[in-house]
Design a protein around this motif. Structure first.
Motif, mmCIF file in Angstrom:
data_model
loop_
_atom_site.group_PDB
_atom_site.id
_atom_site.type_symbol
_atom_site.label_atom_id
_atom_site.label_comp_id
_atom_site.label_asym_id
_atom_site.label_seq_id
_atom_site.Cartn_x
_atom_site.Cartn_y
_atom_site.Cartn_z
ATOM 1 N N ALA A 1 0.833 -1.205 0.000
ATOM 2 C CA ALA A 1 0.000 0.000 0.000
ATOM 3 C C ALA A 1 0.867 1.255 0.000
ATOM 4 N N ALA A 2 1.993 1.208 0.721
ATOM 5 C CA ALA A 2 2.910 2.347 0.725
ATOM 6 C C ALA A 2 3.452 2.611 -0.676
ATOM 7 N N VAL A 3 3.783 1.548 -1.389
ATOM 8 C CA VAL A 3 4.285 1.696 -2.753
ATOM 9 C C VAL A 3 3.195 2.258 -3.664
ATOM 10 N N ARG A 4 1.966 1.736 -3.540
ATOM 11 C CA ARG A 4 0.865 2.236 -4.380
ATOM 12 C C ARG A 4 0.606 3.718 -4.134
ATOM 13 N N ALA A 5 0.818 4.151 -2.903
ATOM 14 C CA ALA A 5 0.596 5.557 -2.557
ATOM 15 C C ALA A 5 1.758 6.450 -2.984
ATOM 16 N N GLY A 6 2.785 5.859 -3.580
ATOM 17 C CA GLY A 6 3.928 6.637 -4.042
ATOM 18 C C GLY A 6 4.962 6.923 -2.983
ATOM 19 N N ARG A 7 4.831 6.294 -1.817
ATOM 20 C CA ARG A 7 5.755 6.598 -0.724
ATOM 21 C C ARG A 7 7.003 5.721 -0.749
ATOM 22 N N GLY A 8 7.012 4.715 -1.601
ATOM 23 C CA GLY A 8 8.202 3.892 -1.717
ATOM 24 C C GLY A 8 9.399 4.664 -2.228
ATOM 25 N N ALA A 9 9.154 5.775 -2.908
ATOM 26 C CA ALA A 9 10.248 6.605 -3.409
ATOM 27 C C ALA A 9 10.925 7.396 -2.293
ATOM 28 N N GLU A 10 10.280 7.489 -1.132
ATOM 29 C CA GLU A 10 10.822 8.278 -0.030
ATOM 30 C C GLU A 10 11.792 7.494 0.844
ATOM 31 N N ALA A 11 11.785 6.149 0.736
ATOM 32 C CA ALA A 11 12.534 5.329 1.688
ATOM 33 C C ALA A 11 12.877 3.981 1.097
ATOM 34 N N ALA A 12 13.844 3.304 1.705
ATOM 35 C CA ALA A 12 14.078 1.892 1.444
ATOM 36 C C ALA A 12 13.122 1.112 2.342
ATOM 37 N N LEU A 13 12.253 0.320 1.748
ATOM 38 C CA LEU A 13 11.239 -0.406 2.502
ATOM 39 C C LEU A 13 11.733 -1.807 2.829
ATOM 40 N N LEU A 14 11.613 -2.184 4.097
ATOM 41 C CA LEU A 14 12.078 -3.478 4.581
ATOM 42 C C LEU A 14 10.905 -4.288 5.089
ATOM 43 N N HIS A 15 10.761 -5.511 4.601
ATOM 44 C CA HIS A 15 9.789 -6.443 5.182
ATOM 45 C C HIS A 15 10.491 -7.112 6.347
ATOM 46 N N ALA A 16 10.265 -6.601 7.566
ATOM 47 C CA ALA A 16 11.032 -7.057 8.716
ATOM 48 C C ALA A 16 10.248 -6.862 9.994
ATOM 49 N N ASP A 17 10.524 -7.736 10.956
ATOM 50 C CA ASP A 17 9.988 -7.638 12.307
ATOM 51 C C ASP A 17 10.929 -6.752 13.117
ATOM 52 N N VAL A 18 10.379 -5.855 13.912
ATOM 53 C CA VAL A 18 11.247 -4.987 14.715
ATOM 54 C C VAL A 18 12.016 -5.759 15.773
ATOM 55 N N SER A 19 11.668 -7.012 16.012
ATOM 56 C CA SER A 19 12.421 -7.823 16.955
ATOM 57 C C SER A 19 13.750 -8.289 16.378
ATOM 58 N N ALA A 20 13.925 -8.167 15.055
ATOM 59 C CA ALA A 20 15.163 -8.623 14.402
ATOM 60 C C ALA A 20 15.378 -7.802 13.149
ATOM 61 N N LEU A 21 15.829 -6.580 13.322
ATOM 62 C CA LEU A 21 15.976 -5.669 12.189
ATOM 63 C C LEU A 21 17.227 -5.987 11.375
ATOM 64 N N PRO A 22 17.136 -5.997 10.051
ATOM 65 C CA PRO A 22 18.304 -6.213 9.200
ATOM 66 C C PRO A 22 19.096 -4.918 9.023
ATOM 67 N N VAL A 23 19.515 -4.354 10.145
ATOM 68 C CA VAL A 23 20.215 -3.062 10.181
ATOM 69 C C VAL A 23 21.414 -3.200 11.108
ATOM 70 N N ARG A 24 22.526 -2.580 10.742
ATOM 71 C CA ARG A 24 23.752 -2.698 11.524
ATOM 72 C C ARG A 24 23.650 -1.946 12.853
ATOM 73 N N ASP A 25 24.491 -2.325 13.783
ATOM 74 C CA ASP A 25 24.501 -1.714 15.109
ATOM 75 C C ASP A 25 24.860 -0.231 15.017
ATOM 76 N N GLY A 26 24.073 0.604 15.698
ATOM 77 C CA GLY A 26 24.437 1.994 15.935
ATOM 78 C C GLY A 26 24.555 2.895 14.730
#
Length: 215
Positions: free
Chosen positions: A97-122
């Protein structure tokens, strides 16, 4: 330097979903297509919530539980073209829905649970989280995971466009003493997860808990 770790874009996130994650995905998945239509006037409230983070050009920020991406335009405007905006959500339909609304151009979208983010420390300067805390499977663990990806001194904004009492009235439910969003419950929860609560606002027009990453 990449902000991502092993997994990257939507569809490739790690899956360490906490208890109840399936229920969260099912709830929001069924409502994703008309979610924005249900709350058409929230844009200015989201922009005001983002402003509380005090972001600067070039900052790196995560929208945790970004849903349909209503905060992403304001986050992008705050950090500018030189900044990084990530949007993470557990529910694929919300990201679509974010992509359909045109907001995908504003950010890198991650399909992820906040309990295990695919993002480096700090690597992040801030996290914006609208309506997230009541859907966390393990609040202490998940808030600690948000702390992991933010540098010391970085900020977390727990936000909702209406306050606790107004939201409870909307849902036809009473406020209860064990509500995690209540300040007496939230302050020690954040402290035990690496955050210091520095501002708390709970009024009809908005809810905001602003915290600073310790360490």
């Amino acid at each position: 330097m990449s902000e991502f770790s092993d997994s990257t874009r939507a569809g490739g996130g790690r899956d360490r979903s906490g208890h109840g994650s399936h229920d969260v995905r099912e709830f929001f998945g069924q409502r994703a297509r008309d979610w924005d239509a249900r709350f058409p006037d929230d844009g200015s409230a989201y922009a005001a919530g983002v402003a509380e983070l005090g972001l600067r050009a070039g900052d790196r920020v995560l929208d945790a539980g970004c849903g349909t991406g209503r905060a992403l335009p304001a986050l992008r405007a705050a950090v500018g073209a030189s900044g990084v905006v990530l949007g993470a959500d557990l529910t694929p339909e919300m990201l679509e829905a974010a992509v359909r609304a045109g907001r995908g151009a504003e950010a890198a979208l991650l399909h992820a649970d906040v309990s295990a983010l695919p993002v480096r420390d700090g690597v992040l300067d801030a996290v914006f989280a609208a309506g997230l805390i009541s859907h966390l499977g393990d609040p202490a663990r998940d808030l600690a995971e948000l702390a992991r990806v933010v540098r010391p001194g970085g900020r977390l904004a727990l936000f909702h466009p209406v306050g606790r009492a107004a939201l409870a009235a909307r849902k036809g439910r009473p406020l209860t003493p064990d509500d995690l969003r209540a300040e007496p419950n939230l302050r020690p929860l954040l402290a035990g997860s690496g955050w210091e609560l520095v501002r708390y606002v709970d009024e009809d027009a908005r809810y905001l808990a602003l915290a600073v990453r310790q360490g």
